[in-house]
Design a protein around this motif. Sequence first.
Motif, mmCIF file in Angstrom:
data_model
loop_
_atom_site.group_PDB
_atom_site.id
_atom_site.type_symbol
_atom_site.label_atom_id
_atom_site.label_comp_id
_atom_site.label_asym_id
_atom_site.label_seq_id
_atom_site.Cartn_x
_atom_site.Cartn_y
_atom_site.Cartn_z
ATOM 1 N N ASN A 136 -10.189 -32.682 33.256
ATOM 2 C CA ASN A 136 -10.662 -33.328 34.483
ATOM 3 C C ASN A 136 -9.498 -33.575 35.437
ATOM 4 O O ASN A 136 -8.352 -33.702 35.007
ATOM 5 N N PHE A 137 -9.805 -33.664 36.732
ATOM 6 C CA PHE A 137 -8.817 -33.979 37.774
ATOM 7 C C PHE A 137 -7.600 -33.065 37.738
ATOM 8 O O PHE A 137 -6.458 -33.513 37.764
ATOM 9 N N TYR A 138 -7.874 -31.788 37.643
ATOM 10 C CA TYR A 138 -6.774 -30.819 37.651
ATOM 11 C C TYR A 138 -6.762 -30.043 38.969
ATOM 12 O O TYR A 138 -5.719 -29.902 39.598
ATOM 13 N N SER A 139 -7.932 -29.609 39.395
ATOM 14 C CA SER A 139 -7.992 -28.742 40.591
ATOM 15 C C SER A 139 -7.849 -29.536 41.891
ATOM 16 O O SER A 139 -8.057 -30.754 41.918
ATOM 17 N N LEU A 140 -7.531 -28.800 42.953
ATOM 18 C CA LEU A 140 -7.431 -29.407 44.292
ATOM 19 C C LEU A 140 -8.773 -30.011 44.702
ATOM 20 O O LEU A 140 -8.828 -31.082 45.310
ATOM 21 N N HIS A 141 -9.877 -29.312 44.326
ATOM 22 C CA HIS A 141 -11.219 -29.806 44.643
ATOM 23 C C HIS A 141 -11.429 -31.210 44.071
ATOM 24 O O HIS A 141 -11.952 -32.093 44.765
ATOM 25 N N SER A 142 -11.004 -31.418 42.837
ATOM 26 C CA SER A 142 -11.226 -32.731 42.212
ATOM 27 C C SER A 142 -10.367 -33.804 42.879
ATOM 28 O O SER A 142 -10.810 -34.939 43.054
ATOM 29 N N LEU A 151 4.397 -27.783 56.783
ATOM 30 C CA LEU A 151 4.988 -26.473 57.091
ATOM 31 C C LEU A 151 6.174 -26.195 56.156
ATOM 32 O O LEU A 151 6.305 -25.083 55.624
ATOM 33 N N VAL A 152 6.990 -27.212 55.930
ATOM 34 C CA VAL A 152 8.149 -27.072 55.027
ATOM 35 C C VAL A 152 7.669 -26.761 53.609
ATOM 36 O O VAL A 152 8.197 -25.877 52.926
ATOM 37 N N LEU A 153 6.620 -27.472 53.183
ATOM 38 C CA LEU A 153 6.059 -27.289 51.845
ATOM 39 C C LEU A 153 5.509 -25.862 51.679
ATOM 40 O O LEU A 153 5.704 -25.225 50.642
ATOM 41 N N GLU A 205 4.460 -21.932 33.077
ATOM 42 C CA GLU A 205 5.117 -23.079 33.702
ATOM 43 C C GLU A 205 5.120 -22.934 35.222
ATOM 44 O O GLU A 205 4.810 -23.875 35.951
ATOM 45 N N ASN A 206 5.469 -21.722 35.682
ATOM 46 C CA ASN A 206 5.485 -21.473 37.124
ATOM 47 C C ASN A 206 4.088 -21.592 37.741
ATOM 48 O O ASN A 206 3.939 -22.057 38.870
ATOM 49 N N LYS A 207 3.082 -21.159 36.970
ATOM 50 C CA LYS A 207 1.697 -21.283 37.458
ATOM 51 C C LYS A 207 1.336 -22.742 37.675
ATOM 52 O O LYS A 207 0.697 -23.099 38.663
ATOM 53 N N LEU A 208 1.786 -23.590 36.728
ATOM 54 C CA LEU A 208 1.484 -25.023 36.830
ATOM 55 C C LEU A 208 2.195 -25.638 38.037
ATOM 56 O O LEU A 208 1.596 -26.397 38.811
ATOM 57 N N ILE A 209 3.482 -25.267 38.205
ATOM 58 C CA ILE A 209 4.237 -25.819 39.349
ATOM 59 C C ILE A 209 3.583 -25.355 40.648
ATOM 60 O O ILE A 209 3.385 -26.142 41.583
ATOM 61 N N GLU A 210 3.211 -24.089 40.689
ATOM 62 C CA GLU A 210 2.562 -23.549 41.891
ATOM 63 C C GLU A 210 1.253 -24.272 42.172
ATOM 64 O O GLU A 210 0.924 -24.544 43.330
ATOM 65 N N HIS A 211 0.526 -24.561 41.100
ATOM 66 C CA HIS A 211 -0.737 -25.303 41.251
ATOM 67 C C HIS A 211 -0.483 -26.649 41.910
ATOM 68 O O HIS A 211 -1.211 -27.052 42.833
ATOM 69 N N TYR A 212 0.574 -27.348 41.455
ATOM 70 C CA TYR A 212 0.873 -28.663 42.034
ATOM 71 C C TYR A 212 1.331 -28.532 43.490
ATOM 72 O O TYR A 212 0.991 -29.366 44.331
ATOM 73 N N ILE A 213 2.091 -27.474 43.787
ATOM 74 C CA ILE A 213 2.564 -27.305 45.175
ATOM 75 C C ILE A 213 1.382 -27.029 46.107
ATOM 76 O O ILE A 213 1.246 -27.662 47.158
ATOM 77 N N THR A 214 0.488 -26.094 45.705
ATOM 78 C CA THR A 214 -0.656 -25.789 46.588
ATOM 79 C C THR A 214 -1.568 -27.011 46.723
ATOM 80 O O THR A 214 -2.104 -27.269 47.798
#
Lengths: 290, 290
Positions: free
Chosen positions: A163-169, B73-75, B246-255
Amino acid sequence: MDTNSVSPLPPMEEAMDRISEKSPPGTPNGIEMPPPPDEKRYEEDPDNAWNCCSWCEYLLIVILSTILLVGVLVLTLFWVMFYRDGFAWSESPKQQFNLHPILMIAGFVTLSGFSILIYRLCRCVKHIYVKLIHMFFHAVAIPCIALGFLSVFDSHEALQKVNFYSLHSWLGLVTMGMFVLQFVIGFFSFLVMLCCENKTYSCRSAMVPIHASLGLANFWLAIATSVTGLIEKERETVNETNVSQENKLIEHYITSAIGITLIFIGIIVTFAVRRSNAPASAKVYVTERI
Amino acid sequence: MDTNSVSPLPPMEEAMDRISEKSPPGTPNGIEMPPPPDEKRYEEDPDNAWNCCSWCEYLLIVILSTILLVGVLVLTLFWVMFYRDGFAWSESPKQQFNLHPILMIAGFVTLSGFSILIYRLCRCVKHIYVKLIHMFFHAVAIPCIALGFLSVFDSHEALQKVNFYSLHSWLGLVTMGMFVLQFVIGFFSFLVMLCCENKTYSCRSAMVPIHASLGLANFWLAIATSVTGLIEKERETVNETNVSQENKLIEHYITSAIGITLIFIGIIVTFAVRRSNAPASAKVYVTERI
């Protein structure tokens, strides 16, 4: 001034301005000394009379927004019933999840949309009734949102999804938080504070633009969140193996149509709110505007 | 009336109302007979003086919105440079695509956001200059948007991907269409029509709320489109095999952080626009408001 073409009814601030203009001489600050509640003040302003063009625009907004607000709910129901195997509460987590888009769109878009539009468009009845209808629609939206949230939470738990992982959530959490904040602020500022009408006048008048702007922002936030949810669901469907390519394509068009409808709802509500179209029956009960 | 806490400067309609109130007796309709352009009218209204709270709020909005508009924009640049292999024009379609999020966020969010905020927040200079700055920022956004559109179009062609299939692309088309419409309407209504100031007064005043409401709707539409684009990209990344978990997770947090920042930008701009906070140097040149 020919306000007909710009704003058939004066906005809140102008109405308040006029109250202060009418305040007795010697009163330094109109807002601190509001007119006594038993004194009936009607604005018999010839500028409030509507021309044909204003009426056409008003009717167009009312009809179009009703079609779109009901239409988006019907479209979501159609999608869930015919392409996502319908819904149920606890038998199947997948069917339980299907309640989420329906209830969230019903609560955050259809009911909230009607609530906002009724507040801005329906001014021919006493303002306190409009406020109560506005609150009623939002109050009905609360169980929809709560059940919509529970359905996705339960379904994720059953499917052991995070839960609460995606941007949508995340966006959903911000939207729900702002909705609760707005409801509580609105309830206390514009209904409970009426118990002591005169003393709370300046506080209520200060809250009006904050409540209105955050309400509009929250409505758009709900739309943005819904659209992200649709895209997430559609991307999941692409990887499903038990759905035919043809059905995937039809589903893609249905979800895209829901997304586009949501966006047009956002545009028409923003337009209607800013234009402050109101059925200007020439008598407006100014003292009850806040 | 203590307008300080509600709206430090009167909104457009009120200002126009005051003009009509000041129009000579016998003039049936103030808007049809605007004040002569050579007559200088200043509102020396003591209500326009700001209290400490209004100043704090004004500064908070200016600082916060600047941080968010530049920050997003920086992000995005950081995300593209460090996690999406940077950008180029024609060498690699993937790197060419990477220009799309940067240019679209620069044009539709950062530049448009500053343009809207400057129009509403900066009223201490002559209004015609504010209008020109507002137009300038939107004009600079045009090449960004055009290049952003071309980059994704070219990249899709090179990768033989279908164009205009996803919900994101449909929303993008609506956003671009509305942007062009708004720019053309704004340019002709509020700048070209000034050549014949008196005769076009009622027309221009009628266009103000339409341009403002559609502009705000378009800004939110751009935000919703950007967020859908981020989610589409993130879902594509999940299936990439050459990126570490790991990079996928970091990218997920950035987006997700970009998405959340976009939403907060939407909220603060809606709030700033509706509250009409303006540095109320007591002299406001009312006749140049439209």
